[in-house]
Structure formats: structure tokens, C-alpha cells
Design a protein around this motif. Structure first.
Motif, short mmCIF file in Angstrom:
data_model
loop_
_atom_site.label_atom_id
_atom_site.label_comp_id
_atom_site.label_asym_id
_atom_site.label_seq_id
_atom_site.Cartn_x
_atom_site.Cartn_y
_atom_site.Cartn_z
N LEU A 146 47.45 37.32 46.51
CA LEU A 146 46.94 35.92 46.58
C LEU A 146 46.09 35.40 45.49
O LEU A 146 45.08 36.09 45.20
CB LEU A 146 46.36 35.66 47.86
CG LEU A 146 45.62 34.23 48.27
CD1 LEU A 146 47.00 33.22 48.37
CD2 LEU A 146 45.01 34.10 49.33
N LEU A 147 46.71 34.59 44.51
CA LEU A 147 45.84 34.00 43.50
C LEU A 147 45.14 32.60 43.57
O LEU A 147 46.15 31.76 44.00
CB LEU A 147 46.76 33.99 42.13
CG LEU A 147 46.26 33.04 41.08
CD1 LEU A 147 44.88 33.99 40.42
CD2 LEU A 147 47.42 33.37 39.93
N THR A 148 44.13 32.38 43.66
CA THR A 148 43.48 31.18 43.77
C THR A 148 42.52 30.55 42.71
O THR A 148 41.98 31.39 41.98
CB THR A 148 42.48 31.26 44.83
OG1 THR A 148 43.00 31.62 46.19
CG2 THR A 148 41.80 29.75 45.45
N VAL A 149 42.56 29.31 42.24
CA VAL A 149 42.07 28.86 41.03
C VAL A 149 41.46 27.74 41.82
O VAL A 149 41.81 26.74 42.05
CB VAL A 149 42.92 28.66 39.96
CG1 VAL A 149 42.23 28.13 38.61
CG2 VAL A 149 43.72 29.66 39.64
N VAL A 177 38.44 31.78 39.29
CA VAL A 177 39.72 32.57 39.50
C VAL A 177 39.61 33.79 40.41
O VAL A 177 38.67 34.56 40.21
CB VAL A 177 40.45 32.96 38.20
CG1 VAL A 177 41.95 33.57 38.65
CG2 VAL A 177 40.68 31.91 37.30
N TRP A 178 40.16 33.61 41.63
CA TRP A 178 39.89 34.83 42.48
C TRP A 178 41.63 35.42 42.62
O TRP A 178 42.33 34.68 42.71
CB TRP A 178 39.78 34.25 43.92
CG TRP A 178 38.16 33.78 44.04
CD1 TRP A 178 37.05 34.47 44.24
CD2 TRP A 178 37.84 32.43 43.45
NE1 TRP A 178 35.79 33.62 44.22
CE2 TRP A 178 36.27 32.22 44.05
CE3 TRP A 178 38.71 31.23 43.31
CZ2 TRP A 178 35.71 31.10 43.76
CZ3 TRP A 178 37.82 30.23 43.07
CH2 TRP A 178 36.46 29.97 43.54
N VAL A 179 41.50 36.66 42.99
CA VAL A 179 42.76 37.41 43.39
C VAL A 179 42.16 38.17 44.69
O VAL A 179 41.55 38.97 44.69
CB VAL A 179 43.16 38.49 42.27
CG1 VAL A 179 44.19 39.48 42.81
CG2 VAL A 179 43.75 37.67 41.12
N ASN A 180 43.07 37.78 45.71
CA ASN A 180 42.83 38.46 47.15
C ASN A 180 41.29 38.28 47.36
O ASN A 180 40.74 39.23 47.90
CB ASN A 180 43.18 39.83 47.23
CG ASN A 180 44.57 40.01 46.94
OD1 ASN A 180 45.42 39.25 47.37
ND2 ASN A 180 45.05 41.10 46.12
N GLY A 181 40.61 36.88 47.20
CA GLY A 181 39.38 36.78 47.39
C GLY A 181 38.19 37.40 46.67
O GLY A 181 37.17 36.97 46.63
N THR A 182 38.71 38.16 45.73
CA THR A 182 37.85 38.52 44.53
C THR A 182 37.61 37.73 43.30
O THR A 182 38.67 37.56 42.77
CB THR A 182 38.25 40.29 44.29
OG1 THR A 182 38.08 40.90 45.24
CG2 THR A 182 37.18 40.65 43.31
#
Length: 694
Positions: free
Chosen positions: A130-133, A99-104
Motif C-alpha cells: 500500500l502506497l500513500t502520498v 510518502v508512506w509504504v504500508n503505513g511506514t
């Protein structure tokens, strides 16, 4: 479009005064080769509905055997959360998530059935986030915990597995809390059931100076718990007029916790019920009263949504359907279910048997993956009064079907049992349900048999101690005899349960076996209960009392509520076949009837009869009293036989005899017998069955 699964996801640890659901529509991209990177903005060419697995139609994707995929969405932190820590929660993601939030990167987690969370505050930017999974769900699931999800290559038990459910399959949400916060609150009844024992865990920079207060909602009980240097705090909450939790009165006590520190105030509500579940010899006791388990298997699958319930009401409905069929316990099979299912069982008074998902092969990796679920299971659901049995392994799945022959596999079972009991010693635990036991609190076995005669003989031999093994058919021409336990595990002095049974190919046959096999078990006072397979059909598996959509099936006039009632009638008959329970050359015959009664007080009443055509539904009313046929039973002791004379109506060659036990004008037990005067053998007749007319 309405928000899917909008209800607060974690009722056992409730911070719903400060949460935000992230369910709904997300961007989605398949990554068949696993080559995409988190910072790639392109390729999100699909939209997926969370929290439904990507194989399901409900997700909008319906992609099968896709191993890797990416999710993306934006969110905005509520303005009134300023100064709080923002925590991102995932109920469950199958199988490995990054899981990333704003690329972190903020979280990595493996385990498709266990929750995880991350404090994402330091990764937040201005305004929109921005949330990425990234999720990897291997097709080869044999060395990970996957329960009934199908694996490729296949498991040994592939024939009873179903469509996989990959990706995010439980709710995703945000919560706000202070930096110094309540991380856990374990609630258990005191030993004497007069109060609640509380064990809290506090985390954060100002733990040492924090103040924790607990209050039992609706009561005068309050407590201030001293927080130790390790962040732990324990105390008791006595209750002036304790009210026990039971299936008849599922009373819950809600505990409001408030933690005050230099970081602010954190509020959480948890709940539990006052109830005990104990083993005494070969009997189970709930709140000190004898408990006979009348259970049904529930595997937690739904059409179109896989292992995710389509809505919260579906979870509650399944429990109500089980109760309507006469069951007092649901065994949620090989799956850590949505915690709201447990919550609904708590509120409805349905007992639960809960167990983790199994792997498919034995290895160091699979053993570790299985064991990691145990802590999460107890931590998440341990406050529940409804859960009265913890399960672990099932039929040696993940142990290569070879506990008796491998000391390493026996050690794995013992280690899992010891780990569970160290976390929670208040409930009985089953080490390896159904097959060879190594270290267990309940001696359960899974026995399937299509012959009513050999079923009766094997059950009697097991419960009378004449044998300590039973036949298991692993293939059309492959029959093995499973030992109940390895040397060293006692075979006597523990409760016995037949925790999987059922037979028949058609609904008519299955209803017949349900009626007669359950009745036969009620003949034996030593038995502590049973679990029928199963509540509803799933995909290709048509073993349910209901169809996959939870609709009624043709059960040929059999009402499961009569079969599973606390008081039932036991007929001294070994039935021949559906529609031909008893063959008799004469219209007139007599029948031996007994009462099995699982209640606190003795029961007595007159036997009544009525006739319908074979497969006829139970008539309204009590039927006609049979003169002189008074039957009775003491609690948990099979009553003496009563001879009931009967005669087919004039001109009938076959019919269904309905029998009822009537007390003060009320029917307290029902059963039926299909009688046929055409005594020549039919195709499908059990060649081992005996004619039992007198």
C-alpha cells in the motif's frame, strides 16, 4: 485504459531494464482542512490519473485552490526483484510530499520541480503493498518556487501567471538495484573534445570492494575506475575518432556502467555528447565556431494537462515546431521541465536554455527554496549536450523587483551564481535574466516596445554603448528605466542577448513586430542572439506564434522560418504600421537592402523581387532577378547596402514586395515590404516612423 506516460522517465540515468511504472489510476481524497491522517482508510471517494495535476481535466479531478490532498494505490513487487533493494521514484510533486509504504513513512520532500526517491525495501510486506502520498500545495506560493503558477495572494507578476498544477505531475516508478549501487554518473567532454570525463558516485555497504567498469557503446573504449573511500571515482574515456555533437549532427555517446560487488551487479546507462560552449569576448562559440542564438521562449503548458505534457510525443513536437520556425534554441522558462524534454532536445539537436522556477517574494525561506533547485538541476540534466546556457533568476522575480537598491538581494544573486558555477563551470550562466545583472556570463536584457522607431533607436543605443539602461513598462502608467548592471559588473566584453521581445495585440500585429524587430537586431553585429516571446499561447496570454493547441495562427503571410534564418535580408526602413511598412507618393521607388549572414563562409547572390497583394504569402520560386543587384556578406558582419529599384504594378495603390537573395538558383534569404502610396496617416501608424524611400 492505456497507461499514461508509459515511457521510461529518466533517460539520462537509465535503469530501464529493471523498473515498473506506477502511473495510472490512484485513489484520491481532498483534504481541505488538512485534518486527515495517513492511516485513515475512508474518504477516498475519487479516482485520479497520475501524473496529471489535480487542477487539470486530464487528472479526472479538476479541483481548483485545493491545498491538501491524499493519493493511494497498491503495487506488487516483481518476483524477479527478490534480493534487490526496491526504490520508489517521484519525478516531481508540487509542492510538499510525505510518502508512506504500508503505513511506514519513507520520504518527505519539499520543492515542486525537483525529483526525489526512497529505498522502500524495509517497509515492504508480503504480496500487495500500500502506497500513500500526502501533498500540500499552498495557495499562497509567494515564498516557494512556483514559476508561472498563479498564487493567492497574488504575485507582482500575476498578469503573466497561469492555472496552478498541484500534486503529482511527473511520473512515479519503482526500480530495483543492489544494496551497493551506482548513485550518480557525471559525464562531460574532455577539454579537447577527444573523449569523455566520467565522475561516478557509489553508495552501499560494500563500496570499498566494489568494481566499476565503463564501456562506450559501439566503441572499443572501456575503463575500470578506482573507487575512493568516499565512494567517488573518476576517469577518462578516450575516443579513437571523436564525433562532435551539434544541431546539424546531434551524435550521442552512450556509456554503459556496471558496478559489481558482494551485493550483486548494478547496471546503468548514461549518455552525453562531445561539444563545447564558450564565451570569447562578446561572442558565443559552439565547438569553436561562432554561435548566434536564435531562440524562442517555451513555458511548458498544455491544454487540459497543465505543466505535464499529455504524452511523450508532445514534448518532441514542441521542439520540432520551434525548429520549423527557424529557431536553434528553446528557452524553457521558469520551469525544470520533464527530463524527457531535455532528452528529446539532445536527440534532435535543439539547443536549450534551462532555468529553475522562481519564488514570488524575497525572504530567507524563498531564497533557500530557489537555491535548492540548482543542485538538482545540474545533477539531473548536466550530462545533456543540448543545454548550453544555465539560467537563474528572471527579472528580479523573488527579489521584489529591487536588486539595485538592496545589497542583500544582490548577495542572493551572487550566491546562486557561485553555487551554480561551482557545480558546472562548462556552461555560461545568467544571474538575473533581462534586468539588472550582478554577476553574469551573458549580458541579456528584456525589451518590449510597440513603436518600430523607438525600438530601433533603443536597440542601437544599447549595442553602441550610448546607454546602459532601457525602459520597462510595469503597468499602463508605470514606466521604469532598468540599469543593465550594478556597479562592478562589466557592461562590455560579454555577449549581449535580447532574451525577451515581441509586440502587438493581434496575431497580425505580432507577426509584423516579429519580422521588423528581429530584422532590426540583425543589423547589429555586436548582438550574440535573441529569444522571442513566445512559441505558443497559454490560457489568457496570446503572445504565441501558435495557438495553445499548437495550431497555426494568421500571421498575415509572415513565415517565421524566413525571419529566423541564418541568412536574412535587412531593409533600411523604419516601418510605419502593419500593411504600411513604406509610404511613398510615387509608384516607383528605391530601397536599400543589406545581408545579415550567420554562417561559416561568406555568402553572395542576386536579389530577386515579386509582388503580391498586401499580406500575401511568399510566392513559389525565386521571382524576377533585379539587374545589377548583387548583395553579399561576410560571416557575422552586416553586408554593404545595395540599392534595389522597384515599382508597384500598374493600377495598384498598395502591395507586398517580396525580396529574395538567390545563389546558384537557390533562395538563401527572404523578406518582404508592404508598400502604400496612400501617404495620409492611418490610425495605428507609428508617429515616430520615418519615410525611407529614396
Amino acid at each position: 485504459m492505456p497507461l499514461p506516460r508509459p515511457e521510461y522517465p529518466r533517460p539520462h540515468f537509465d535503469r530501464s531494464h529493471t523498473w515498473l511504472s506506477l502511473n495510472g489510476t490512484w485513489d484520491f481524497r481532498a483534504d481541505p482542512g488538512g485534518r486527515h491522517a495517513a492511516d485513515q482508510a475512508d474518504g477516498y471517494d475519487q479516482r485520479i490519473t497520475v501524473p496529471f495535476a489535480w487542477e487539470t481535466p486530464a487528472s479526472g479531478i479538476a479541483a481548483h485552490w485545493l491545498e491538501t490532498a491524499w493519493y493511494r494505490r497498491t503495487f506488487t513487487v516483481p518476483a524477479d526483484w527478490t534480493g534487490q533493494r526496491v526504490v520508489l521514484h517521484f519525478g516531481a510533486v508540487h509542492h510538499a510530499a510525505t510518502v508512506w509504504v504500508n503505513g511506514t513513512e519513507v520520504a518527505r520532500h519539499e520543492g515542486g520541480y525537483t525529483p526525489f526517491s526512497a529505498d522502500v525495501t524495509d517497509a515492504l510486506g508480503e504480496a500487495e503493498q500500500l502506497l500513500t502520498v500526502r501533498v500540500h500545495a499552498p495557495a499562497d506560493k509567494r515564498h516557494i518556487a512556483h514559476g508561472k503558477q498563479r498564487s493567492m495572494p497574488r504575485d507582482d507578476y500575476d498578469g503573466v501567471c497561469f492555472t496552478p498544477s498541484s500534486g503529482i505531475w511527473q511520473s512515479v516508478w519503482l526500480e530495483a538495484r543492489p544494496a551497493t549501487h551506482l548513485a550518480a554518473l557525471r559525464l562531460r567532454p574532455t577539454d579537447d573534445l577527444t573523449g569523455i570525463t566520467a565522475e561516478a558516485t557509489v553508495r552501499g555497504p560494500h563500496t570499498a570492494t566494489a568494481v566499476l567498469r565503463l564501456r562506450v557503446r559501439g566503441e572499443s573504449t572501456t575503463a575500470r575506475l578506482e573507487i575512493g573511500p568516499d565512494g567517488r571515482a573518476t576517469g577518462e574515456l578516450p575516443l579513437a575518432a571523436p564525433r562532435l555533437w551539434s544541431p546539424e549532427d546531434p551524435h550521442l555517446y552512450h556509456v554503459d556502467a556496471e558496478l559489481t560487488s558482494a551485493d550483486g551487479s548494478d547496471r546503468v546507462t548514461c549518455y552525453t555528447g562531445l561539444r563545447s560552449i564558450t564565451v570569447d569576448g562578446e561572442a558565443l562559440y559552439l565547438n569553436g565556431e561562432r554561435l548566434f542564438v536564435r531562440g524562442v521562449l517555451d513555458q511548458g503548458y498544455w491544454p487540459g494537462t497543465g505543466i505535464t505534457a499529455p504524452d511523450d510525443a508532445a514534448l518532441r513536437r514542441d521542439l520540432r515546431l520551434a525548429a520549423a520556425a527557424g529557431y536553434n534554441l528553446v528557452r524553457k522558462h521558469l520551469k525544470l521541465e520533464d527530463p524527457r524534454f531535455v532528452h528529446h532536445a539532445d536527440t534532435l539537436g535543439m539547443l536549450l536554455w534551462t532555468e529553475p522556477a522562481s519564488p514570488g517574494r524575497f525572504s530567507d525561506a524563498s531564497t533557500a527554496a530557489f537555491a535548492e533547485q540548482i543542485d538538482a538541476m545540474v545533477e539531473r540534466d548536466g550530462n545533456s549536450p543540448a543545454i548550453v546556457i544555465w539560467g537563474l533568476y528572471n527579472e528580479e522575480w523573488g527579489l521584489d523587483w529591487d536588486i539595485p537598491g538592496d545589497a542583500a538581494k544582490q548577495r542572493a544573486v551572487v550566491d546562486a551564481y557561485d553555487r551554480l558555477k561551482a557545480l558546472d563551470s562548462t556552461r555560461p550562466a545568467v544571474d538575473n535574466s533581462g534586468w539588472t545583472h550582478v554577476r553574469t556570463d551573458l549580458l541579456d536584457w528584456h525589451y518590449y516596445d510597440e513603436s518600430a522607431a523607438s525600438w530601433a533607436t533603443t536597440i542601437a543605443d544599447l549595442l553602441d554603448g550610448r546607454r546602459d539602461d532601457f525602459p520597462v513598462r510595469l503597468g499602463p502608467d508605470y514606466l521604469v528605466h532598468k540599469k543593465l548592471a550594478v556597479p562592478g559588473q562589466p557592461l562590455r566584453g560579454l555577449p549581449n542577448l535580447n532574451s525577451e521581445y515581441g509586440g502587438g495585440f493581434t496575431a497580425l500585429e505580432r507577426a509584423w513586430h516579429l519580422r521588423w524587430q528581429t530584422q532590426e537586431m540583425r543589423r547589429h553585429d555586436r548582438l550574440a542572439g535573441y529569444v522571442y516571446t513566445e512559441l505558443y499561447d497559454i490560457e489568457h496570454e496570446s503572445a504565441g506564434l501558435l495557438d495553445f493547441h499548437r495550431g497555426a495562427k494568421d500571421l498575415a503571410g509572415v513565415d517565421p522560418a524566413h525571419v529566423n534564418a541564418p541568412t536574412t535580408l535587412v531593409l533600411d526602413v523604419t516601418p510605419v504600421a502593419p500593411g504600411r511598412d513604406l509610404l511613398t507618393a510615387e509608384r516607383e521607388f528605391s530601397l536599400s537592402v543589406r545581408v545579415s549572414h550567420h554562417g561559416a563562409e561568406p555568402v553572395t547572390g542576386l536579389l530577386h523581387t515579386a509582388w503580391t497583394p498586401v499580406y500575401g504569402a511568399t510566392p513559389e520560386g525565386t521571382g524576377e532577378a533585379v539587374p545589377g543587384c548583387r548583395a553579399e556578406a561576410k560571416p557575422y558582419t552586416l553586408g554593404a547596402p545595395v540599392t534595389v529599384p522597384a515599382a508597384l504594378p500598374e493600377g495598384w495603390t498598395s502591395g507586398r514586395l517580396h525580396l529574395a537573395l538567390v545563389t546558384d538558383g537557390t533562395v538563401v534569404a527572404r523578406t518582404a515590404l508592404d508598400v502604400d502610396t496612400r501617404t495620409e496617416p492611418y490610425i495605428g501608424d507609428d508617429p515616430l516612423a520615418r519615410v525611407a524611400a529614396h
